[in-house]
Design a protein around this motif. Structure first.
Motif, PDB file in Angstrom:
ATOM      1  N   ALA A  25       0.804  -1.221   0.000  1.00 13.99           N
ATOM      2  CA  ALA A  25       0.000   0.000   0.000  1.00 13.99           C
ATOM      3  C   ALA A  25       0.838   1.274   0.000  1.00 13.99           C
ATOM      4  O   ALA A  25       0.349   2.332  -0.376  1.00 13.99           O
ATOM      5  CB  ALA A  25      -0.925   0.007   1.211  1.00 13.99           C
ATOM      6  N   GLY A  26       2.091   1.194   0.427  1.00 13.23           N
ATOM      7  CA  GLY A  26       2.918   2.392   0.480  1.00 13.23           C
ATOM      8  C   GLY A  26       4.356   2.066   0.817  1.00 13.23           C
ATOM      9  O   GLY A  26       4.661   0.997   1.341  1.00 13.23           O
ATOM     10  N   VAL A  27       5.238   3.024   0.502  1.00 13.17           N
ATOM     11  CA  VAL A  27       6.666   2.880   0.779  1.00 13.17           C
ATOM     12  C   VAL A  27       7.150   4.197   1.366  1.00 13.17           C
ATOM     13  O   VAL A  27       6.808   5.266   0.863  1.00 13.17           O
ATOM     14  CB  VAL A  27       7.462   2.553  -0.508  1.00 13.17           C
ATOM     15  CG1 VAL A  27       8.938   2.416  -0.210  1.00 13.17           C
ATOM     16  CG2 VAL A  27       6.928   1.293  -1.169  1.00 13.17           C
ATOM     17  N   GLY A  28       7.929   4.110   2.434  1.00  9.55           N
ATOM     18  CA  GLY A  28       8.436   5.313   3.078  1.00  9.55           C
ATOM     19  C   GLY A  28       9.821   5.108   3.648  1.00  9.55           C
ATOM     20  O   GLY A  28      10.431   4.047   3.492  1.00  9.55           O
ATOM     21  N   ASP A  43      -1.072  -4.614   3.146  1.00  7.98           N
ATOM     22  CA  ASP A  43      -2.383  -5.050   3.616  1.00  7.98           C
ATOM     23  C   ASP A  43      -2.235  -6.371   4.369  1.00  7.98           C
ATOM     24  O   ASP A  43      -1.704  -7.336   3.817  1.00  7.98           O
ATOM     25  CB  ASP A  43      -3.302  -5.222   2.410  1.00  7.98           C
ATOM     26  CG  ASP A  43      -4.725  -5.582   2.778  1.00  7.98           C
ATOM     27  OD1 ASP A  43      -5.005  -5.886   3.952  1.00  7.98           O
ATOM     28  OD2 ASP A  43      -5.569  -5.555   1.866  1.00  7.98           O
ATOM     29  N   PRO A  44      -2.710  -6.445   5.610  1.00  4.74           N
ATOM     30  CA  PRO A  44      -2.608  -7.696   6.356  1.00  4.74           C
ATOM     31  C   PRO A  44      -3.283  -8.874   5.660  1.00  4.74           C
ATOM     32  O   PRO A  44      -2.881 -10.019   5.848  1.00  4.74           O
ATOM     33  CB  PRO A  44      -3.296  -7.384   7.686  1.00  4.74           C
ATOM     34  CG  PRO A  44      -3.270  -5.904   7.810  1.00  4.74           C
ATOM     35  CD  PRO A  44      -3.297  -5.380   6.411  1.00  4.74           C
ATOM     36  N   ALA A  45      -4.265  -8.598   4.827  1.00  4.34           N
ATOM     37  CA  ALA A  45      -4.946  -9.664   4.105  1.00  4.34           C
ATOM     38  C   ALA A  45      -4.042 -10.312   3.059  1.00  4.34           C
ATOM     39  O   ALA A  45      -4.355 -11.387   2.551  1.00  4.34           O
ATOM     40  CB  ALA A  45      -6.215  -9.131   3.439  1.00  4.34           C
ATOM     41  N   ALA A  46      -2.932  -9.683   2.743  1.00  2.00           N
ATOM     42  CA  ALA A  46      -2.025 -10.188   1.710  1.00  2.00           C
ATOM     43  C   ALA A  46      -0.770 -10.836   2.298  1.00  2.00           C
ATOM     44  O   ALA A  46       0.228 -11.002   1.601  1.00  2.00           O
ATOM     45  CB  ALA A  46      -1.642  -9.054   0.772  1.00  2.00           C
ATOM     46  N   GLN A  47      -0.810 -11.227   3.566  1.00  2.00           N
ATOM     47  CA  GLN A  47       0.381 -11.769   4.224  1.00  2.00           C
ATOM     48  C   GLN A  47       0.944 -13.002   3.531  1.00  2.00           C
ATOM     49  O   GLN A  47       2.142 -13.252   3.588  1.00  2.00           O
ATOM     50  CB  GLN A  47       0.094 -12.087   5.692  1.00  2.00           C
ATOM     51  CG  GLN A  47      -0.014 -10.847   6.534  1.00  2.00           C
ATOM     52  CD  GLN A  47      -0.142 -11.150   8.011  1.00  2.00           C
ATOM     53  OE1 GLN A  47       0.128 -12.246   8.462  1.00  2.00           O
ATOM     54  NE2 GLN A  47      -0.544 -10.151   8.780  1.00  2.00           N
ATOM     55  N   ASP A  48       0.105 -13.760   2.869  1.00  3.72           N
ATOM     56  CA  ASP A  48       0.580 -14.970   2.190  1.00  3.72           C
ATOM     57  C   ASP A  48       1.220 -14.688   0.840  1.00  3.72           C
ATOM     58  O   ASP A  48       1.871 -15.564   0.272  1.00  3.72           O
ATOM     59  CB  ASP A  48      -0.568 -15.963   2.007  1.00  3.72           C
ATOM     60  CG  ASP A  48      -1.070 -16.521   3.328  1.00  3.72           C
ATOM     61  OD1 ASP A  48      -0.298 -16.529   4.311  1.00  3.72           O
ATOM     62  OD2 ASP A  48      -2.239 -16.938   3.378  1.00  3.72           O
ATOM     63  N   THR A  49       1.037 -13.476   0.307  1.00  2.15           N
ATOM     64  CA  THR A  49       1.512 -13.203  -1.049  1.00  2.15           C
ATOM     65  C   THR A  49       2.574 -12.106  -1.157  1.00  2.15           C
ATOM     66  O   THR A  49       3.309 -12.066  -2.137  1.00  2.15           O
ATOM     67  CB  THR A  49       0.338 -12.831  -1.972  1.00  2.15           C
ATOM     68  OG1 THR A  49      -0.326 -11.685  -1.449  1.00  2.15           O
ATOM     69  CG2 THR A  49      -0.650 -13.980  -2.090  1.00  2.15           C
ATOM     70  N   VAL A  50       2.637 -11.202  -0.203  1.00  7.03           N
ATOM     71  CA  VAL A  50       3.593 -10.083  -0.295  1.00  7.03           C
ATOM     72  C   VAL A  50       5.008 -10.599  -0.075  1.00  7.03           C
ATOM     73  O   VAL A  50       5.295 -11.293   0.894  1.00  7.03           O
ATOM     74  CB  VAL A  50       3.257  -8.982   0.733  1.00  7.03           C
ATOM     75  CG1 VAL A  50       4.352  -7.933   0.783  1.00  7.03           C
ATOM     76  CG2 VAL A  50       1.932  -8.328   0.396  1.00  7.03           C
ATOM     77  N   ARG A  51       5.888 -10.245  -0.992  1.00  4.84           N
ATOM     78  CA  ARG A  51       7.299 -10.617  -0.909  1.00  4.84           C
ATOM     79  C   ARG A  51       8.142  -9.367  -1.113  1.00  4.84           C
ATOM     80  O   ARG A  51       8.069  -8.726  -2.156  1.00  4.84           O
ATOM     81  CB  ARG A  51       7.659 -11.641  -1.999  1.00  4.84           C
ATOM     82  CG  ARG A  51       6.858 -12.914  -1.959  1.00  4.84           C
ATOM     83  CD  ARG A  51       7.313 -13.809  -0.814  1.00  4.84           C
ATOM     84  NE  ARG A  51       6.546 -15.031  -0.771  1.00  4.84           N
ATOM     85  CZ  ARG A  51       5.571 -15.282   0.097  1.00  4.84           C
ATOM     86  NH1 ARG A  51       5.241 -14.388   0.992  1.00  4.84           N
ATOM     87  NH2 ARG A  51       4.916 -16.423   0.080  1.00  4.84           N
TER      88      ARG A  51
END
Length: 73
Positions: A25-28, A43-51
């Motif tokens: 969702a964002g980078v800082g 997004d916490p709902a994407a914990q299985d896919t975010v790399r």
């Protein structure tokens, strides 16, 4: 120890790539424990896919599960 300039440069260089990752969702840039890091908000709902990598050009990356964001009106 990472400088703010190095963290900003890594953010600028890789933010497009990171933001194209589904669920990101964002980078800082933040200072944590006296060190500058790139922070990736996801997004916490994407914990299985975010790399995301642990480092970008030697700058530590911190993954924070707090998205998605909504614009305030």
């Amino acid at each position: 120890m990472t400088t703010m300039e190095a963290a900003r440069a890594a953010k600028q260089r890789y933010s497009g790539q990171l933001l194209s990752e589904p669920g990101v969702a964002g980078v800082g840039v933040e200072r944590r424990s006296g060190d500058w890091v790139v922070v990736v908000h996801a997004d916490p709902a994407a914990q299985d896919t975010v790399r995301v990598p642990r480092q970008l050009d030697g700058v530590p990356v911190v993954l924070v599960w707090d998205g998605p964001f909504q614009a305030l009106r």
